[in-house]
Design an enzyme around this catalytic site. Structure first.
Site, PDB file in Angstrom:
ATOM      1  N   ASP A  34      21.305  -5.319  -3.945  1.00 53.12           N
ATOM      2  CA  ASP A  34      20.047  -6.538  -3.870  1.00 53.12           C
ATOM      3  C   ASP A  34      18.902  -5.862  -3.343  1.00 53.12           C
ATOM      4  OD1 ASP A  34      18.547  -8.900  -3.481  1.00 53.12           O
ATOM      5  OD2 ASP A  34      19.940  -9.220  -1.764  1.00 53.12           O
ATOM      6  N   ASP A  38      18.418 -11.991  -1.275  1.00 52.80           N
ATOM      7  CA  ASP A  38      18.866 -13.373  -1.721  1.00 52.80           C
ATOM      8  C   ASP A  38      20.318 -13.111  -1.996  1.00 52.80           C
ATOM      9  OD1 ASP A  38      18.863 -11.775  -4.111  1.00 52.80           O
ATOM     10  OD2 ASP A  38      17.896 -13.121  -5.460  1.00 52.80           O
ATOM     11  N   ASP A  42      19.707  -6.985  -8.288  1.00 52.15           N
ATOM     12  CA  ASP A  42      18.387  -7.215  -9.205  1.00 52.15           C
ATOM     13  C   ASP A  42      18.118  -5.816  -9.795  1.00 52.15           C
ATOM     14  OD1 ASP A  42      16.962  -5.974  -6.682  1.00 52.15           O
ATOM     15  OD2 ASP A  42      17.501  -7.996  -6.036  1.00 52.15           O
ATOM     16  N   ASP A 213      28.645  -8.898 -26.784  1.00 50.74           N
ATOM     17  CA  ASP A 213      29.547  -9.668 -26.411  1.00 50.74           C
ATOM     18  C   ASP A 213      30.433 -10.401 -27.291  1.00 50.74           C
ATOM     19  OD1 ASP A 213      30.385 -11.111 -23.913  1.00 50.74           O
ATOM     20  OD2 ASP A 213      29.624 -12.901 -24.742  1.00 50.74           O
ATOM     21  N   GLU A 276      32.304  -5.693 -28.495  1.00 52.45           N
ATOM     22  CA  GLU A 276      33.460  -6.120 -27.712  1.00 52.45           C
ATOM     23  C   GLU A 276      34.322  -6.936 -28.515  1.00 52.45           C
ATOM     24  OE1 GLU A 276      34.946  -9.026 -23.878  1.00 52.45           O
ATOM     25  OE2 GLU A 276      33.105  -9.768 -25.070  1.00 52.45           O
TER      26      GLU A 276
HETATM   27  C1  GLC Z   1      32.723 -11.811 -22.733  1.00 50.93           C
HETATM   28  C2  GLC Z   1      32.109 -11.511 -21.421  1.00 50.93           C
HETATM   29  C3  GLC Z   1      32.556 -12.466 -20.400  1.00 50.93           C
HETATM   30  C4  GLC Z   1      32.095 -13.890 -20.802  1.00 50.93           C
HETATM   31  C5  GLC Z   1      32.571 -13.996 -22.202  1.00 50.93           C
HETATM   32  C6  GLC Z   1      31.648 -15.424 -22.699  1.00 50.93           C
HETATM   33  O1  GLC Z   1      34.145 -11.904 -22.822  1.00 50.93           O
HETATM   34  O2  GLC Z   1      32.530 -10.174 -21.017  1.00 50.93           O
HETATM   35  O3  GLC Z   1      32.301 -12.186 -18.902  1.00 50.93           O
HETATM   36  O4  GLC Z   1      32.546 -14.899 -19.901  1.00 50.93           O
HETATM   37  O5  GLC Z   1      32.258 -13.029 -23.106  1.00 50.93           O
HETATM   38  O6  GLC Z   1      30.509 -14.914 -23.023  1.00 50.93           O
HETATM   39 MG    MG Z   2      18.311  -9.907  -5.285  1.00 50.08          MG
END
Ligand code: GLC
Ligand code: MG
Length: 559
Positions: A34, A38, A42, A213, A276
């Protein structure tokens, strides 16, 4: 030994690209550093820690999502694919970060979230206004079933129906995850074009690739048939597992989309796509595509996260995975992520060192998750601090992800040098002693082991791109050979906490040019290694591996 492919040699065909040789490091931006008090990490924070990453010896940084987001799923609910969330910075900050990453000779990968957006995305806002909105078909809307219930039986990965009723237009919309994460409709050509334009935009900005993803979710079977019931489901498993996701995931059309992504990435040159994908070997391998029509460069291999931690299971898994790969397919390995349980929590502190050696010496691109290099273990999240929506929706199953998302403890100062205020998630309990500053100068630390293994990988082509062969070995011992251009390395790891013989079978010696050879210890998880001299005769084999010991040995002929 019952597993069959012991002697199968897996040759590396290429090994020239940076993403084949290199090591990827996953940064979870909310918890890295950070800079603006906050309590949330970031981009400026990440930039200030780049020297740490460069010195660690990794090659590429993958950032979990940094786009504008209501943060219902902590960034995996994207409200604008083209910008940066103000919590993380802005585009100027991003460009600075990218330049700083490149200046250190590193690569930067973004997380691309194509399956769903946030319900706050202007596309969805427009889509839900009316049945004839121009964006209506960008999402998946359906009438209710005749009984008024949802259109089919699909269950969200986070529990409950995958369908949410929307009063405004009297239809349901599909969401594979939270109801605030509506699924996009990849059968709509305009949506497809818009998403391709997003990829182009970031590639034009100079990013080196994407982690994509839940890629295997991206498109659903035509007609959205009910998914079959999983007869093996038991109540200790998630609601998702009640069904087999036959029609909601891994559709043939999804492979065509992956090929389209790849074509685009290749038109930019040396970029990488990491998909993924959680599937068994045979179906995972299909995501490489073919030589003529390749799909993603690296379909993520989660087996190290899922396989029971013992030598027999790991051997079988590694041999099956290697055997499943197409000849041109480059392997990859993962031991941790923002979704998985911490490796040190799962296998314990001593075996976390073995896991480091395994991750960095197997054939294929390793992805290292932030914090695993200092061995952050189980972090108990007090009930009033739980933030993970998956955990909140299905409590008591032990599937919480917050415990792997806690901030990086950099030093022993207030809030571990991560922030100057209380962070969004608690720190690991032992942060005063388990932190980066404490481990850097300590040659016995896990961090030092990671650094030396990463350096070893860089200086030995046999580790980075060499051939791979599993070797028969004693119970509890996992052993394999890596070979490249005349160099031959033997990696042997004791998965138990008792001394074990380093009894290497004949299969190894059949591969060596002469009977007589000596070995030099290049790395050990124990300091000092059990083997006292720096050189040992491998024949006769009287050496032993200490408890939890892993060794990287260089085999040399005696002349
Ligand atoms: C993937 C991400 C996970 C997220 C999911 C939905 O598995 O790694 O963190 O919650 O997709 O986007
Ligand atoms: Mg921050």
């Amino acid at each position: 030994m019952e597993y069959k492919s012991t002697n199968m040699l897996h040759e590396s065909q290429s090994g020239a690209c940076w993403w084949e040789r290199g090591v990827i490091y996953q940064v979870y931006p909310r918890s890295f550093q950070d800079s603006d008090a906050d309590g949330v990490g970031d981009l400026a924070g990440i930039e200030s820690r780049l020297d740490y990453l460069a010195e660690l010896g990794i090659d590429a940084i993958w950032l979990s999502p940094i786009y504008p987001s209501p943060m219902a799923d902590f960034g995996y609910d994207v409200a604008d694919y083209c910008d940066i969330d103000p919590m993380f910075g802005d585009l100027t900050r991003f460009n600075r970060l990218l330049a700083a990453v490149h200046a250190r000779g590193l690569k930067l990968l973004l997380d691309f979230v194509p399956n769903h957006s946030s319900d706050q995305h202007p596309w969805f806002v427009e889509s839900r206004v009316s049945r004839d909105s121009p964006k209506r078909d960008w999402y998946i809307w359906r009438d209710s079933a005749p009984d008024g219930g949802p259109p089919n039986n699909w269950i969200s990965d986070f529990g409950g129906s995958s369908w949410e009723w929307d009063d405004t237009t009297g239809q349901y919309y599909l969401h594979a995850f939270l109801k605030s994460q509506p699924d996009l409709n990849w059968r709509n050509p305009d949506l497809r074009d818009a998403m391709m334009a997003v990829l182009r935009l970031w590639l034009d900005r100079g990013v080196d690739g994407f982690r994509i993803d839940v890629l295997w979710h991206i498109i659903k079977a035509e007609g959205l048939p009910d998914n079959p019931i999983n007869m093996d489901w038991t109540s200790d498993r998630t609601q998702r597992d009640r069904l087999i996701q036959l029609y909601s995931t891994d559709q043939p059309e999804a492979h065509a989309i992956a090929a389209e992504f790849r074509k685009l990435a290749d038109s930019y040159g040396d970029r990488v796509l990491i998909g993924e994908i959680c599937l068994p070997d045979d179906r995972l391998a299909r995501w490489y595509g073919s030589v003529d029509c390749p799909q993603v460069h690296l379909p993520v291999n989660f087996h190290l996260v899922e396989t029971p931690w013992n030598a027999a299971s790991l051997k079988r898994m590694i041999s099956d995975y290697e055997a499943s790969l197409p000849t041109f397919g480059w392997p990859n390995w993962v031991i941790g992520s923002h979704d998985a349980r911490r490796i040190a929590a799962r296998v314990g502190e001593a075996q976390a060192r073995v896991a480091a050696m395994l991750l960095l010496t197997l054939r294929g691109t390793p992805t290292l998750y932030q914090g695993d290099e200092i061995g952050i273990g189980e972090v108990v999240i007090p009930p009033d601090r739980v933030r993970d929506p998956q955990d909140l929706r299905q409590p008591g199953l032990g599937i919480g992800r917050d415990r792997s998302r806690t901030p990086i403890p950099w030093d022993a100062s207030a809030y571990a040098g991560f922030s100057t205020v209380d962070p969004w998630l608690p720190l690991n309990d032992d942060w005063r002693v388990r932190n980066v500053a404490a481990q850097l100068p300590d040659s016995n630390s896990l961090l030092s082991l990671y650094r030396s293994l990463l350096a070893l990988r860089r200086s030995h082509d046999a580790l980075a791109i060499g051939d791979f062969m599993l070797i028969d070995s004693a119970d509890d011992v996992l052993a394999y050979m890596r070979r490249y251009a005349g160099e031959c390395l033997l990696i042997a790891m004791n998965l138990s906490d008792k001394t074990r013989p380093l009894s290497i079978s004949q299969s190894l010696f059949q591969l060596l040019p002469t009977d007589a050879c000596v070995a030099e210890v290049l790395a050990s998880t124990l300091i000092p290694p059990t083997i006292s001299s720096s050189k040992l005769a491998l024949r006769p084999l009287d050496a032993a591996l200490g408890p939890n010991e892993g060794l990287v040995l260089r085999l040399k002929e005696i002349r």
